[in-house]
Design a protein around this motif. Structure first.
Motif, PDB file in Angstrom:
ATOM      1  N   THR A   2       0.499  -0.749   3.829  1.00 26.64           N
ATOM      2  CA  THR A   2       0.661  -0.526   5.275  1.00 26.64           C
ATOM      3  C   THR A   2       1.063   0.935   5.505  1.00 26.64           C
ATOM      4  OG1 THR A   2       2.881  -1.393   5.043  1.00 26.64           O
ATOM      5  CG2 THR A   2       1.241  -2.885   5.974  1.00 26.64           C
ATOM      6  N   LYS A   4       2.278   4.083   8.177  1.00 25.59           N
ATOM      7  CA  LYS A   4       2.920   4.383   9.464  1.00 25.59           C
ATOM      8  C   LYS A   4       1.869   4.975  10.393  1.00 25.59           C
ATOM      9  CE  LYS A   4       7.521   5.022   7.543  1.00 25.59           C
ATOM     10  NZ  LYS A   4       7.178   5.210   6.104  1.00 25.59           N
ATOM     11  N   ASP A   6      -2.329   5.315  10.347  1.00 23.04           N
ATOM     12  CA  ASP A   6      -3.625   5.110   9.676  1.00 23.04           C
ATOM     13  C   ASP A   6      -4.790   5.469  10.610  1.00 23.04           C
ATOM     14  OD1 ASP A   6      -3.567   3.017  11.459  1.00 23.04           O
ATOM     15  OD2 ASP A   6      -4.211   1.492  10.017  1.00 23.04           O
ATOM     16  N   GLY A 135       3.344   5.949   2.515  1.00 28.53           N
ATOM     17  CA  GLY A 135       2.628   5.379   3.654  1.00 28.53           C
ATOM     18  C   GLY A 135       2.700   6.187   4.941  1.00 28.53           C
ATOM     19  N   ASP A 200      -6.940   7.039  -0.593  1.00 26.59           N
ATOM     20  CA  ASP A 200      -7.250   6.108   0.499  1.00 26.59           C
ATOM     21  C   ASP A 200      -8.602   6.392   1.136  1.00 26.59           C
ATOM     22  OD1 ASP A 200      -4.613   4.764   0.592  1.00 26.59           O
ATOM     23  OD2 ASP A 200      -3.946   6.801   1.053  1.00 26.59           O
TER      24      ASP A 200
END
Ligand code: 1CP
Length: 341
Positions: A2, A4, A6, A135, A200
């Protein structure tokens, strides 16, 4: 995982976003005094790239200092030729230099296909950076596109024309294809390794696309880029081919998520050529950031409106220049972040 923030992943996948995400090519580098400080402690550029703790530190600097919506792992596209058997040096104030280059069939035969493990220092840097980012924003991994890597392996350094590399395409096309295939296989291993380590999203840089003709670009570049796009399934994938305006329609057919644009292409025309199923990234002229603040704001907002609210990742049309003022770079980022449709 997850996040903060994205926004960039959602924009790449064509999902709804509250605002346009923004990052900058070459965001980690000489415009930041904090980078120059870390750099000065090291023996050289390669030592920085090859030491995960320091690569991690300079990767995160632009997230802290500029407030960008993604980090890009600090490395270089030239680690692939090195892993295949051609070590590079980064000559201060000059750029990359290869002692050995590719000239004849035996040189191509001697090149090995790189495995992800050969570049363990990049994988370690990615793992560490993911942990340190915790994140806050996604981490982008990258590689050079096969044609651009080929160009450095033949030329042995940067070049205005890449005429040695182009001569190779005209005089030894079969051999060129053999080398391009080896680079492609190495790049697929490398990018898959980056995803396993935690990247990612991924970007392919075809910096020297613009020295090829449209026909050559199809034969010696897109064919291999397409293999790489097809091999990467798990994360959003961006293809940035500088000056490849002639290939935009074909790029719309690649199995990637995002196409990077430089500032020489018209935004509406690019959208029409590439279609609505891809996100577009770019495309401000980095030289705009030499202008005064009001001009930066005006042109940045104009760019955002031209791309529209969906499927856009704001960026420059190429990397930041080292003599740009950090405050103006941050102003560009802030202007994007404050804008709402
Ligand atoms: O010490 C230094 O500051 C040297 C300058 C520098 C930097 C900061 C080089 C030398 N490479 C890098 C890092 C780098 N290179 C990144 C880091 C992440 C970030 O963007 O913040 C990335 C993504 C690259 C990719 C790269 N290297 C490309 C593709 C993008 C582009 O700019 O077109 C290319 C062509 C290179 C080769 C390279 N490395 C360095 C230089 C000066 C060059 C270009 C040489 C030439 O003119 O041909």
């Amino acid at each position: 995982m997850t996040f903060k923030n994205d926004l960039i992943l959602r924009a790449a996948r064509g999902e709804k976003v509250e605002r346009t995400p923004v990052w900058l090519m070459r965001q980690a580098g000489r415009i930041l005094p904090e980078y120059r400080e870390v750099r000065a402690k090291m023996g050289g550029f390669k030592e920085l790239v090859e030491t995960p703790e320091f690569a991690c530190e300079v990767t995160i600097q632009p997230v802290d200092i500029l407030g960008v919506d993604a980090a890009i792992i600090f490395s270089d596209i030239l680690v692939i030729p090195e892993a295949m058997g051609l070590p590079y040096q980064m000559v201060e104030a000059k750029g990359p230099w290869f002692e050995k280059t590719i000239k004849v069939a035996a040189d191509v035969a001697n090149m090995r296909i790189a495995q992800a493990d050969d570049l363990h220092y990049v994988m370690d840097a990615i793992r560490l950076t993911k942990k340190e980012l915790a994140g806050r924003v996604p981490l982008i991994g990258f590689a050079g596109a096969p044609w651009t890597i080929f160009a450095y392996m033949i030329e042995g350094s940067g070049s205005k024309t890449f005429s040695k590399a182009k001569r190779f395409l005209y005089t030894q096309p079969e051999l060129a294809h053999q080398l391009l295939q080896k680079i492609t296989d190495s790049t697929i291993h490398y990018l898959k390794g980056q995803v396993l380590a935690g990247a990612d999203m991924l970007q392919l840089f075809d910096s020297w696309a613009g020295v090829l003709s449209p026909e050559q670009y199809n034969e010696f570049a897109l064919k291999y880029i397409s293999q790489i796009c097809d091999a990467i399934k798990d994360v959003p994938f961006t293809v940035f081919a500088k000056d490849a305006h002639f290939a935009r329609k074909q790029m719309g057919m690649l199995s990637c998520d995002t196409i990077g644009l430089d500032w020489t292409t018209d935004i509406e025309e690019s959208r029409a050529l590439i279609g609505n199923t891809k996100t577009l990234q770019g495309n401000m002229d980095p030289c705009l950031l030499y202008a005064d603040y009001s001009k930066i704001k005006l042109e940045t907002q104009k760019m955002l409106k031209a791309f529209g609210p969906h499927r856009h990742i704001a960026n420059l049309g190429h990397g930041l220049y080292p003599d740009l003022d950090k405050d103006k770079v941050k102003y560009f980022v802030d202007t994007v972040k404050e804008f709402r449709f």
